[in-house]
Motif scaffolding. Structure first.
Motif, PDB file in Angstrom:
ATOM      1  N   LEU A 285      -5.766   6.086  -1.727  1.00  0.00           N
ATOM      2  CA  LEU A 285      -4.769   5.010  -1.723  1.00  0.00           C
ATOM      3  C   LEU A 285      -4.855   4.136  -2.972  1.00  0.00           C
ATOM      4  O   LEU A 285      -4.152   3.143  -3.088  1.00  0.00           O
ATOM      5  CB  LEU A 285      -4.963   4.140  -0.479  1.00  0.00           C
ATOM      6  N   GLY A 286      -5.756   4.503  -3.896  1.00  0.00           N
ATOM      7  CA  GLY A 286      -5.859   3.756  -5.140  1.00  0.00           C
ATOM      8  C   GLY A 286      -6.739   2.523  -5.058  1.00  0.00           C
ATOM      9  O   GLY A 286      -6.674   1.659  -5.935  1.00  0.00           O
ATOM     10  N   VAL A 287      -7.568   2.413  -4.031  1.00  0.00           N
ATOM     11  CA  VAL A 287      -8.481   1.271  -3.908  1.00  0.00           C
ATOM     12  C   VAL A 287      -9.564   1.391  -4.974  1.00  0.00           C
ATOM     13  O   VAL A 287     -10.090   2.489  -5.212  1.00  0.00           O
ATOM     14  CB  VAL A 287      -9.116   1.246  -2.492  1.00  0.00           C
ATOM     15  N   PRO A 288      -9.933   0.295  -5.650  1.00  0.00           N
ATOM     16  CA  PRO A 288     -10.997   0.347  -6.664  1.00  0.00           C
ATOM     17  C   PRO A 288     -12.321   0.825  -6.093  1.00  0.00           C
ATOM     18  O   PRO A 288     -12.534   0.828  -4.872  1.00  0.00           O
ATOM     19  CB  PRO A 288     -11.087  -1.111  -7.149  1.00  0.00           C
ATOM     20  N   ALA A 289     -13.232   1.200  -6.978  1.00  0.00           N
ATOM     21  CA  ALA A 289     -14.468   1.872  -6.579  1.00  0.00           C
ATOM     22  C   ALA A 289     -15.324   1.054  -5.609  1.00  0.00           C
ATOM     23  O   ALA A 289     -15.729   1.557  -4.550  1.00  0.00           O
ATOM     24  CB  ALA A 289     -15.280   2.216  -7.827  1.00  0.00           C
TER      25      ALA A 289
ATOM     26  N   GLY B  77     -14.958   3.723  14.023  1.00  0.00           N
ATOM     27  CA  GLY B  77     -15.025   3.804  12.575  1.00  0.00           C
ATOM     28  C   GLY B  77     -13.653   4.002  11.944  1.00  0.00           C
ATOM     29  O   GLY B  77     -13.311   3.366  10.945  1.00  0.00           O
ATOM     30  N   GLY B  78     -12.842   4.881  12.538  1.00  0.00           N
ATOM     31  CA  GLY B  78     -11.495   5.123  12.018  1.00  0.00           C
ATOM     32  C   GLY B  78     -10.598   3.912  12.159  1.00  0.00           C
ATOM     33  O   GLY B  78      -9.780   3.620  11.271  1.00  0.00           O
ATOM     34  N   LEU B  79     -10.730   3.187  13.265  1.00  0.00           N
ATOM     35  CA  LEU B  79      -9.927   1.982  13.469  1.00  0.00           C
ATOM     36  C   LEU B  79     -10.249   0.928  12.413  1.00  0.00           C
ATOM     37  O   LEU B  79      -9.347   0.327  11.813  1.00  0.00           O
ATOM     38  CB  LEU B  79     -10.176   1.417  14.871  1.00  0.00           C
TER      39      LEU B  79
ATOM     40  N   LEU C 231      -7.722  -0.998   5.329  1.00  0.00           N
ATOM     41  CA  LEU C 231      -6.776  -0.456   4.352  1.00  0.00           C
ATOM     42  C   LEU C 231      -5.352  -0.943   4.588  1.00  0.00           C
ATOM     43  O   LEU C 231      -4.449  -0.617   3.818  1.00  0.00           O
ATOM     44  CB  LEU C 231      -6.803   1.077   4.394  1.00  0.00           C
ATOM     45  N   GLY C 232      -5.143  -1.704   5.662  1.00  0.00           N
ATOM     46  CA  GLY C 232      -3.810  -2.212   5.956  1.00  0.00           C
ATOM     47  C   GLY C 232      -2.855  -1.142   6.437  1.00  0.00           C
ATOM     48  O   GLY C 232      -1.637  -1.240   6.218  1.00  0.00           O
TER      49      GLY C 232
ATOM     50  N   MET D 143       0.850  -1.191   0.000  1.00  0.00           N
ATOM     51  CA  MET D 143       0.000   0.000   0.000  1.00  0.00           C
ATOM     52  C   MET D 143       0.882   1.235   0.000  1.00  0.00           C
ATOM     53  O   MET D 143       1.761   1.364   0.841  1.00  0.00           O
ATOM     54  CB  MET D 143      -0.900  -0.010   1.242  1.00  0.00           C
ATOM     55  N   THR D 144       0.678   2.126  -0.937  1.00  0.00           N
ATOM     56  CA  THR D 144       1.485   3.327  -1.050  1.00  0.00           C
ATOM     57  C   THR D 144       0.944   4.430  -0.155  1.00  0.00           C
ATOM     58  O   THR D 144      -0.131   4.313   0.426  1.00  0.00           O
ATOM     59  CB  THR D 144       1.498   3.807  -2.503  1.00  0.00           C
ATOM     60  N   GLU D 145       1.724   5.532  -0.080  1.00  0.00           N
ATOM     61  CA  GLU D 145       1.263   6.679   0.687  1.00  0.00           C
ATOM     62  C   GLU D 145       0.014   7.258   0.030  1.00  0.00           C
ATOM     63  O   GLU D 145      -0.099   7.330  -1.192  1.00  0.00           O
ATOM     64  CB  GLU D 145       2.353   7.747   0.751  1.00  0.00           C
ATOM     65  N   PRO D 146      -0.956   7.692   0.819  1.00  0.00           N
ATOM     66  CA  PRO D 146      -2.213   8.185   0.254  1.00  0.00           C
ATOM     67  C   PRO D 146      -2.017   9.490  -0.503  1.00  0.00           C
ATOM     68  O   PRO D 146      -1.204  10.328  -0.144  1.00  0.00           O
ATOM     69  CB  PRO D 146      -3.095   8.386   1.486  1.00  0.00           C
ATOM     70  N   LEU D 147      -2.797   9.649  -1.594  1.00  0.00           N
ATOM     71  CA  LEU D 147      -2.812  10.898  -2.329  1.00  0.00           C
ATOM     72  C   LEU D 147      -3.728  11.910  -1.659  1.00  0.00           C
ATOM     73  O   LEU D 147      -3.714  13.089  -1.994  1.00  0.00           O
ATOM     74  CB  LEU D 147      -3.294  10.646  -3.768  1.00  0.00           C
ATOM     75  N   PHE D 148      -4.558  11.447  -0.724  1.00  0.00           N
ATOM     76  CA  PHE D 148      -5.487  12.315  -0.013  1.00  0.00           C
ATOM     77  C   PHE D 148      -5.327  12.058   1.475  1.00  0.00           C
ATOM     78  O   PHE D 148      -5.335  10.920   1.923  1.00  0.00           O
ATOM     79  CB  PHE D 148      -6.930  12.027  -0.438  1.00  0.00           C
ATOM     80  N   THR D 149      -5.173  13.107   2.242  1.00  0.00           N
ATOM     81  CA  THR D 149      -5.019  12.978   3.691  1.00  0.00           C
ATOM     82  C   THR D 149      -6.159  13.703   4.391  1.00  0.00           C
ATOM     83  O   THR D 149      -6.452  14.863   4.076  1.00  0.00           O
ATOM     84  CB  THR D 149      -3.681  13.578   4.154  1.00  0.00           C
ATOM     85  N   ILE D 150      -6.808  13.017   5.308  1.00  0.00           N
ATOM     86  CA  ILE D 150      -7.897  13.635   6.065  1.00  0.00           C
ATOM     87  C   ILE D 150      -7.302  14.663   7.022  1.00  0.00           C
ATOM     88  O   ILE D 150      -6.414  14.331   7.813  1.00  0.00           O
ATOM     89  CB  ILE D 150      -8.673  12.569   6.860  1.00  0.00           C
ATOM     90  N   PRO D 151      -7.756  15.918   6.976  1.00  0.00           N
ATOM     91  CA  PRO D 151      -7.232  16.923   7.913  1.00  0.00           C
ATOM     92  C   PRO D 151      -7.474  16.491   9.358  1.00  0.00           C
ATOM     93  O   PRO D 151      -8.521  15.919   9.682  1.00  0.00           O
ATOM     94  CB  PRO D 151      -8.038  18.184   7.563  1.00  0.00           C
ATOM     95  N   LEU D 152      -6.507  16.756  10.220  1.00  0.00           N
ATOM     96  CA  LEU D 152      -6.627  16.333  11.610  1.00  0.00           C
ATOM     97  C   LEU D 152      -7.864  16.917  12.270  1.00  0.00           C
ATOM     98  O   LEU D 152      -8.580  16.220  12.989  1.00  0.00           O
ATOM     99  CB  LEU D 152      -5.369  16.748  12.387  1.00  0.00           C
ATOM    100  N   TRP D 153      -8.152  18.191  12.001  1.00  0.00           N
ATOM    101  CA  TRP D 153      -9.302  18.821  12.644  1.00  0.00           C
ATOM    102  C   TRP D 153     -10.612  18.146  12.228  1.00  0.00           C
ATOM    103  O   TRP D 153     -11.539  18.000  13.041  1.00  0.00           O
ATOM    104  CB  TRP D 153      -9.356  20.313  12.316  1.00  0.00           C
ATOM    105  N   ALA D 154     -10.691  17.726  10.953  1.00  0.00           N
ATOM    106  CA  ALA D 154     -11.908  17.077  10.485  1.00  0.00           C
ATOM    107  C   ALA D 154     -12.063  15.695  11.114  1.00  0.00           C
ATOM    108  O   ALA D 154     -13.169  15.300  11.526  1.00  0.00           O
ATOM    109  CB  ALA D 154     -11.876  16.959   8.960  1.00  0.00           C
TER     110      ALA D 154
END
Length: 228
Positions: A120-124, A53-55, A61-62, A1-12
């Motif tokens: 992370l490039g996971v299919p739809a 939910g986050g866990l 996602l591994g 699994m590569t580094e994500p192209l999208f990161t959830i902001p910490l505040w959100a």
């Protein structure tokens, strides 16, 4: 699994954890009799809703759980749980507030889970699945800890359906070129609206029935009844 192209902001992410913690504590503090909980029990349920939910999302996602990479997740979840417990009496008189909070939490976790999967490039299809699991995962863990029937498995709950529609919209909209942040926001709105409407109009999926019961009902309905 590569580094994500999208990161959830910490505040959100913390906002979702905090709202989930309040919701979980309000749920747990309403029990009486043998199921009543002390402060620690209420806090644990609140933390489980806020962080569950986050866990589940990160495990699917591994990835190392993001909620364990910062002190603020546990602090936020525990503080929100205590706040929800202390103000439960006030909030419980505001039924609309509870329904809206519930819908918002589902939408946020669904949007965050799906967005992170897409990044992370996971299919739809798996991305939608991960989003739905993230949306309902905290509630499932809550019911298991409380020894209750799992809510999403029973008639009258559109948690998973609302999350599924919202997450599907996110995937499709992003695939058509929409900015992923805007798509995530609209996912939250769509999920929340569906959930609120389901509560207002008492909507649910059809109840499971055995097929042979319908056949018997049809056949017996044709038998004439002779009155004495």
């Amino acid at each position: 699994m590569t580094e994500p192209l999208f990161t959830i902001p910490l505040w959100a992410d913390l906002l979702g954890v905090g709202l989930g913690g309040i919701q979980g504590a309000m749920f747990a503090s309403g029990f009486q009799g043998q199921r009543r909980l002390d402060w620690l029990g209420v806090a644990i349920i609140g933390v489980m809703i806020g962080m569950g939910g986050g866990l589940i999302r990160d495990l699917l996602l591994g990835l190392p759980p993001a909620t364990l990479h910062s002190n603020w997740y546990l602090i936020t979840a525990a503080g929100a749980a205590l706040l929800g417990m202390l103000l439960a009496g006030v909030f419980n008189r505001l039924n609309g507030f509870i329904v809206g909070l519930d819908a918002l939490v589902i939408g946020m976790f669904g949007a965050f889970g799906t967005s992170k999967a897409i990044g992370l490039g996971v299919p739809a299809v798996p991305a939608v699945f991960i989003g739905v699991c993230a949306a309902v995962g905290g509630g499932v863990l809550r019911d298991v800890l409380m020894g209750l029937p799992v809510a999403i498995m029973h008639v009258g709950s559109l948690y998973a359906v609302a999350a599924g529609v919202g997450c599907t919209f996110l995937v499709v909209a992003h695939g058509l070129g929409m900015n992923i942040t805007l798509a995530a926001v609209l996912c939250i709105v769509i999920t929340a609206i569906i959930r609120v409407l389901a509560v207002i109009f008492d909507l649910s999926l059809p109840e499971q029935r055995r097929l042979h019961r319908r056949k018997v009902a049809t056949e017996t309905g044709m038998i004439p009844i002779v009155k004495p």
